[in-house]
Write a protein that holds these residues in place. Structure first.
Motif, PDB file in Angstrom:
ATOM      1  N   LEU A 150     -10.208   9.827   0.298  1.00  0.00           N
ATOM      2  CA  LEU A 150     -11.147   9.039   1.104  1.00  0.00           C
ATOM      3  C   LEU A 150     -11.115   7.566   0.679  1.00  0.00           C
ATOM      4  O   LEU A 150     -11.118   6.664   1.520  1.00  0.00           O
ATOM      5  CB  LEU A 150     -12.556   9.638   0.955  1.00  0.00           C
ATOM      6  CG  LEU A 150     -13.685   9.008   1.775  1.00  0.00           C
ATOM      7  CD1 LEU A 150     -13.343   8.950   3.264  1.00  0.00           C
ATOM      8  CD2 LEU A 150     -14.997   9.773   1.574  1.00  0.00           C
ATOM      9  N   ASP A 175      -8.033   6.084   2.149  1.00  0.00           N
ATOM     10  CA  ASP A 175      -8.169   5.889   3.606  1.00  0.00           C
ATOM     11  C   ASP A 175      -9.046   4.681   3.916  1.00  0.00           C
ATOM     12  O   ASP A 175      -8.734   3.868   4.778  1.00  0.00           O
ATOM     13  CB  ASP A 175      -8.771   7.145   4.260  1.00  0.00           C
ATOM     14  CG  ASP A 175      -7.832   8.344   4.184  1.00  0.00           C
ATOM     15  OD1 ASP A 175      -6.626   8.143   3.906  1.00  0.00           O
ATOM     16  OD2 ASP A 175      -8.313   9.480   4.393  1.00  0.00           O
ATOM     17  N   LYS A 193     -15.232   6.097  12.221  1.00  0.00           N
ATOM     18  CA  LYS A 193     -14.826   7.498  12.415  1.00  0.00           C
ATOM     19  C   LYS A 193     -14.907   8.335  11.140  1.00  0.00           C
ATOM     20  O   LYS A 193     -15.062   9.544  11.218  1.00  0.00           O
ATOM     21  CB  LYS A 193     -13.379   7.555  12.941  1.00  0.00           C
ATOM     22  CG  LYS A 193     -13.302   7.179  14.399  1.00  0.00           C
ATOM     23  CD  LYS A 193     -11.959   7.557  14.969  1.00  0.00           C
ATOM     24  CE  LYS A 193     -11.898   7.114  16.422  1.00  0.00           C
ATOM     25  NZ  LYS A 193     -10.588   6.616  16.791  1.00  0.00           N
ATOM     26  N   ILE A 194     -14.781   7.689   9.972  1.00  0.00           N
ATOM     27  CA  ILE A 194     -14.772   8.511   8.748  1.00  0.00           C
ATOM     28  C   ILE A 194     -16.071   8.418   7.955  1.00  0.00           C
ATOM     29  O   ILE A 194     -16.296   9.200   7.037  1.00  0.00           O
ATOM     30  CB  ILE A 194     -13.576   8.169   7.822  1.00  0.00           C
ATOM     31  CG1 ILE A 194     -13.600   6.690   7.417  1.00  0.00           C
ATOM     32  CG2 ILE A 194     -12.256   8.522   8.462  1.00  0.00           C
ATOM     33  CD1 ILE A 194     -12.540   6.365   6.371  1.00  0.00           C
ATOM     34  N   CYS A 195     -16.943   7.476   8.331  1.00  0.00           N
ATOM     35  CA  CYS A 195     -18.196   7.286   7.586  1.00  0.00           C
ATOM     36  C   CYS A 195     -19.169   8.432   7.876  1.00  0.00           C
ATOM     37  O   CYS A 195     -19.321   8.861   9.007  1.00  0.00           O
ATOM     38  CB  CYS A 195     -18.817   5.952   7.985  1.00  0.00           C
ATOM     39  SG  CYS A 195     -20.457   5.684   7.298  1.00  0.00           S
ATOM     40  N   GLU A 196     -19.855   8.887   6.811  1.00  0.00           N
ATOM     41  CA  GLU A 196     -20.763  10.035   6.960  1.00  0.00           C
ATOM     42  C   GLU A 196     -22.230   9.624   7.009  1.00  0.00           C
ATOM     43  O   GLU A 196     -23.111  10.484   6.934  1.00  0.00           O
ATOM     44  CB  GLU A 196     -20.568  10.999   5.781  1.00  0.00           C
ATOM     45  CG  GLU A 196     -19.216  11.676   5.803  1.00  0.00           C
ATOM     46  CD  GLU A 196     -18.997  12.561   4.582  1.00  0.00           C
ATOM     47  OE1 GLU A 196     -19.878  12.596   3.700  1.00  0.00           O
ATOM     48  OE2 GLU A 196     -17.946  13.216   4.530  1.00  0.00           O
TER      49      GLU A 196
END
Ligand code: SF4
Length: 240
Positions: free
Chosen positions: A8, A11, A213-216
């Protein structure tokens, strides 16, 4: 084996480089004492003000031995623009005198070949020097693959879901456990830029974020805000 956290981080680093580019670095590594003092000055103010304070202080004291011998009040006067004058001048004056007393000269060169953790332990053993300041010396003056955690890095890595911690010092430990090689400087510097321009404390501009798109983060915003002006001046990459 690469863990999910390491992947992560890689990325995120790639996406931030795509958005902001590879951050510029000082061509020559600064002296660790200079860098440490600049880091103290950078606390709770912007890089423009702390750079002015640093420049003024260096002009007044071209040699840190002179600053150690001076009155604390003289240092406070020179660094006024950076705010928190009493606390910062106390930290600087005390650090210089502690170093002088323990090593007989004002230099951190004795640390250059030590391991990261040993340097962290040594620097934080000086009264008034915390983990953030010590880790900035590691990254910016000694070129170690260590990611310091300031308020922007703490907020963004917790929102993204890289770590889950309540304080910057705990975030530092979790984030730097097996940090992927060679990318600490670009990751750290671009995250600060993300925090200044897009992932702001009160209202992140998620639609404009390269990490959408990858953030939670569960409270991502949906309304597009005007993009903030580029804010990429980093004091610690301009210390000389
Ligand atoms: S998507 Fe939103 S909360 Fe997540 S890092 Fe980007 S701006 Fe911050």
């Amino acid at each position: 084996m690469i863990s999910n956290k390491q992947q992560l981080i890689k990325d995120v680093n790639k996406l931030l480089i795509k958005k902001f580019g590879i951050p510029k670095r000082n061509e020559k590594l600064p002296d660790p004492v200079d860098l440490l003092i600049a880091t103290i000055l950078s606390q709770n103010t912007n890089d423009k003000n702390s750079y002015q304070a640093y420049t003024k202080l260096k002009k007044k004291f071209p040699d840190w031995e002179m600053a150690a011998r001076a009155k604390r009040e003289t240092i406070e006067k020179e660094i006024k623009i950076a705010g928190l004058g009493f606390q910062k001048s106390t930290a600087i004056h005390s650090f210089l005198n502690q170093l002088k007393k323990s090593k007989s000269k004002i230099s951190l060169d004795y640390l250059i070949n030590s391991e990261d953790q040993k340097i962290l332990n040594e620097l934080t053993s000086f009264k008034g020097i915390g983990v953030k300041t010590a880790s900035c010396v590691l990254l910016f003056a000694l070129d170690r693959n260590v990611c310091p955690v300031d308020t922007h890095v703490h907020r963004t890595v917790n929102r993204i879901g890289i770590v889950d911690q309540k304080t910057p010092d705990k975030t530092f430990i979790e984030l730097n456990d097996k940090f992927p090689p060679k990318i600490a400087h670009s990751f750290h510097t671009n995250l600060i830029r993300l925090g200044r321009e897009i992932c702001k404390p009160k209202r992140p501009n998620c639609p404009a974020c390269p990490l959408l798109k990858i953030c939670e983060f569960p409270e991502k915003t949906t309304e597009t805000l005007d993009e903030a002006k580029p804010n990429n001046f980093m004091l610690l990459d301009n210390v000389s």
